[in-house]
Design a protein around this motif. Structure first.
Motif, PDB file in Angstrom:
ATOM      1  N   CYS A  80       4.509  -7.983  -3.557  1.00 37.22           N
ATOM      2  CA  CYS A  80       5.295  -7.453  -4.421  1.00 37.22           C
ATOM      3  C   CYS A  80       4.866  -6.864  -5.794  1.00 37.22           C
ATOM      4  O   CYS A  80       5.439  -5.671  -5.944  1.00 37.22           O
ATOM      5  N   GLY A  85       7.283  -4.553  -7.469  1.00 37.21           N
ATOM      6  CA  GLY A  85       8.583  -5.259  -7.155  1.00 37.21           C
ATOM      7  C   GLY A  85       8.582  -6.591  -8.022  1.00 37.21           C
ATOM      8  O   GLY A  85       7.477  -7.223  -8.463  1.00 37.21           O
ATOM      9  N   ASN A  86       9.614  -7.191  -8.459  1.00 32.37           N
ATOM     10  CA  ASN A  86       9.650  -8.429  -9.188  1.00 32.37           C
ATOM     11  C   ASN A  86       9.698  -9.668  -8.192  1.00 32.37           C
ATOM     12  O   ASN A  86      10.783  -9.748  -7.436  1.00 32.37           O
ATOM     13  N   HIS A  89      12.910 -11.863  -7.491  1.00 33.94           N
ATOM     14  CA  HIS A  89      14.017 -11.360  -7.035  1.00 33.94           C
ATOM     15  C   HIS A  89      13.786 -11.188  -5.483  1.00 33.94           C
ATOM     16  O   HIS A  89      14.575 -10.670  -4.614  1.00 33.94           O
ATOM     17  N   LEU A 107      12.937  -8.018   0.089  1.00 37.16           N
ATOM     18  CA  LEU A 107      12.639  -7.517  -1.306  1.00 37.16           C
ATOM     19  C   LEU A 107      13.815  -6.405  -1.555  1.00 37.16           C
ATOM     20  O   LEU A 107      14.222  -5.633  -0.538  1.00 37.16           O
ATOM     21  N   GLN A 111      15.334  -2.318  -8.312  1.00 34.69           N
ATOM     22  CA  GLN A 111      14.590  -3.291  -8.904  1.00 34.69           C
ATOM     23  C   GLN A 111      15.026  -3.101 -10.540  1.00 34.69           C
ATOM     24  O   GLN A 111      14.229  -3.103 -11.283  1.00 34.69           O
ATOM     25  N   LEU A 116      12.069   0.322  -5.344  1.00 34.33           N
ATOM     26  CA  LEU A 116      10.761  -0.124  -4.660  1.00 34.33           C
ATOM     27  C   LEU A 116       9.896   0.899  -4.229  1.00 34.33           C
ATOM     28  O   LEU A 116      10.374   1.779  -3.562  1.00 34.33           O
TER      29      LEU A 116
END
Length: 359
Positions: A80, A85-86, A89, A107, A111, A116
């Motif tokens: 991530c 990426g978070n 999530h 994913l 975002q 992403l």
């Protein structure tokens, strides 16, 4: 550790991915460490609202040695961070099959405020896998981009890791490892009741026992398989695929048999060459050569007297048609009359008459 990535298109939805990840029937155990089915479907709705082509990114990682759930979760968080990426999530699911575990990371492409990152994703995933193997003390798995990864690690100051990967790339065979089929194709085959790894071994075995393409095609037909030219003729000329009798794709010939494309093109050229085609029936090929002399000649061909050569005939002369003398005389008189000058009578003299004489 083997890491595979696939991007799920928005128009496809999350149904197939959700069934495979959350309800896989072939798994001994399924553990959901983060996320849910609702989170994946909500990510698809957001991607559709933003007009994105891809809604979800599925990353599957299968370690060669045993890893705990915490180690797999930490590796998922590193993925991530690598692609911005978070982790809040993400959907992380652990599958247990045949006593070993592997992870599935999903994913969302959107975002909340950015898409992403996907730049050189395959190389970056291999780099994360090699670093994780070094961190855990696992045996390094050779990849296709080890030299590039070693160069990037050396630039980042990780000299020790770069030297390990450089040594791995030096002993790597010339035929770099590559996947015979994509994860998406694997999932599709499972839904149709096919075992792609078993079919891959079957195709490789049939090719190893075949001396040419003709015998290989015959061996495939015995197992209800066919080989034909691929649909992307313009972008990949000469590429052939292997599929079942009902049209289910198994994979590319070069990937399944580990044959280079240049060598395969030579085999195709030899297959279509006139020398390898079945010759037509020629009666001259059935004659047995016999040494015949005038002593053992029973047919009398050699003992027959030689006939003199035929005399060449002179070409016939072309005879002109006979001419009529009367017609020639008539045409001669006509020509004489044409050349004779014409005699015209003189005009009458004009007389002047006065008005008195007219009265």
């Amino acid at each position: 550790m083997i890491v595979k990535e696939s991007r799920i298109k928005t128009r496809s939805g999350a149904d197939a991915l959700s069934r495979h990840v959350l309800h896989g029937a072939k798994n001994e155990a399924i553990r959901i460490l983060a996320g849910s089915d609702w989170l994946m479907r909500d990510a698809m709705r957001e991607a559709r609202r933003e007009g994105l082509t891809y809604g979800l990114r599925h990353i599957a990682f299968n370690p060669d040695e045993t890893m705990t759930d915490d180690q797999l979760a930490n590796f998922a968080r590193r993925i991530c961070r690598e692609f911005h990426g978070n982790p809040e999530h993400m959907t992380l699911v652990i599958h247990q099959k045949d006593g070993s575990t592997h992870g599935h990371l999903i994913l969302p492409e959107w975002q909340r405020n950015h898409i992403l990152d996907s730049r050189f994703s395959w190389i970056r995933l291999e780099k994360l896998a090699r670093l994780e193997e070094i961190r855990l003390g696992h045996a390094l798995v050779a990849g296709r981009h080890d030299r590039s990864i070693a160069k990037a690690l050396r630039q980042d100051g990780k000299v020790h890791e770069a030297e390990l990967l450089a040594a791995l790339a030096s002993v790597q065979p010339a035929d770099k490892p590559r996947a015979a089929y994509t994860s998406q194709a694997h999932r599709t085959a499972e839904r149709q009741g096919l075992d792609l790894p078993e079919l891959k071994q079957l195709v490789a075995s049939l090719w190893s026992h075949s001396d040419e393409l003709k015998s290989f095609r015959a061996a495939l037909a015995e197992h209800n398989l066919t080989m034909r030219e691929g649909d992307r003729k313009e972008t990949r000329p000469g590429a052939h695929i292997i599929e079942t009798s009902d049209g289910t794709l198994i994979g590319s010939f070069t990937r399944l048999t580990k044959v280079r494309m240049a060598e395969f093109r030579k085999l195709l050229a030899e297959e279509h060459s006139p020398e390898h085609e079945k010759p037509e029936l020629d009666i001259r090929s059935t004659r047995v050569p016999v040494c015949m002399t005038s002593e053992n000649d029973l047919t009398g061909i050699l003992s027959a007297p030689t006939s003199p050569p035929a005399r060449k005939r002179e070409p016939k002369r072309i005879s002109l048609p006979r001419r009529n003398k009367a017609i020639d005389a008539l045409r001669r008189r006509q020509m004489e009359e044409v050349d004779r000058p014409a005699v015209m009578p003189p005009p009458p003299a004009e007389t002047i008459v006065s008005a008195d004489s007219q009265r």
